[in-house]
Write a protein that holds these residues in place. Sequence first.
Motif, PDB file in Angstrom:
ATOM      1  N   GLY A 134     -12.964  10.837 -30.311  1.00 52.67           N
ATOM      2  CA  GLY A 134     -13.730   9.525 -29.973  1.00 52.67           C
ATOM      3  C   GLY A 134     -12.679   8.334 -30.123  1.00 52.67           C
ATOM      4  O   GLY A 134     -11.647   8.232 -29.643  1.00 52.67           O
ATOM      5  N   LYS A 135     -12.767   7.367 -30.899  1.00 52.35           N
ATOM      6  CA  LYS A 135     -12.074   6.346 -30.884  1.00 52.35           C
ATOM      7  C   LYS A 135     -10.770   6.595 -31.954  1.00 52.35           C
ATOM      8  O   LYS A 135     -10.035   5.692 -31.742  1.00 52.35           O
ATOM      9  CB  LYS A 135     -12.845   5.105 -31.931  1.00 52.35           C
ATOM     10  CG  LYS A 135     -14.020   4.661 -30.901  1.00 52.35           C
ATOM     11  CD  LYS A 135     -14.851   3.179 -31.717  1.00 52.35           C
ATOM     12  CE  LYS A 135     -15.799   2.801 -30.902  1.00 52.35           C
ATOM     13  NZ  LYS A 135     -16.422   1.593 -31.615  1.00 52.35           N
ATOM     14  N   ASP A 136     -10.793   7.421 -32.730  1.00 53.92           N
ATOM     15  CA  ASP A 136      -9.647   8.078 -33.540  1.00 53.92           C
ATOM     16  C   ASP A 136      -8.734   8.891 -32.384  1.00 53.92           C
ATOM     17  O   ASP A 136      -7.628   9.338 -32.967  1.00 53.92           O
ATOM     18  CB  ASP A 136     -10.023   8.772 -34.605  1.00 53.92           C
ATOM     19  CG  ASP A 136     -10.905   7.860 -35.809  1.00 53.92           C
ATOM     20  OD1 ASP A 136     -10.589   6.585 -35.650  1.00 53.92           O
ATOM     21  OD2 ASP A 136     -11.870   8.444 -36.359  1.00 53.92           O
ATOM     22  N   ARG A 137      -8.851   8.917 -31.555  1.00 51.40           N
ATOM     23  CA  ARG A 137      -8.239   9.865 -30.387  1.00 51.40           C
ATOM     24  C   ARG A 137      -6.764   8.972 -30.111  1.00 51.40           C
ATOM     25  O   ARG A 137      -6.821   8.005 -29.694  1.00 51.40           O
ATOM     26  CB  ARG A 137      -8.813  10.136 -29.325  1.00 51.40           C
ATOM     27  CG  ARG A 137      -8.186  11.077 -28.353  1.00 51.40           C
ATOM     28  CD  ARG A 137      -9.148  11.436 -26.984  1.00 51.40           C
ATOM     29  NE  ARG A 137      -8.311  12.394 -26.348  1.00 51.40           N
ATOM     30  CZ  ARG A 137      -8.904  13.707 -26.020  1.00 51.40           C
ATOM     31  NH1 ARG A 137     -10.057  13.911 -26.521  1.00 51.40           N
ATOM     32  NH2 ARG A 137      -8.201  14.347 -25.351  1.00 51.40           N
TER      33      ARG A 137
END
Length: 125
Positions: free
Chosen positions: A57-60
């Motif tokens: 997700g956003k931590d990718r």
Amino acid sequence: MKTSLLVVLVALCTESAFSLRCFTCKDATFNIHCLSTTACADHEKYCVTTYSTMGYGKDRKQRITKKCSAFCPAIDLNIGIAGVASSCCETSFCNVSGASSVKTSYTMVTLGILASLACILRLGF
């Protein structure tokens, strides 16, 4: 003697003028940061792009590396939270887009073509 020297100089200049040129970068976060170019060594016949991702997700996070290479590595590995893919080509400035898993936009292709033309015009071909 002068003729022999002239032939050697022309051969050297011709070889360097037609050497493979690739876009290069190391661990760039976006393809736009990969518009630097380099002339490859004589033994390097490929332009290689390696694309890696890690996280969800956003931590990718993604990393793109482009370079000249003497061989074409065949990498396509995806283990869920991490993946690596590579692509190779054999003509100058052919690695303008990312690896096969990178989505190519028309803007990036246009910027790559413009950067190639600017480099060619600057070199005086």
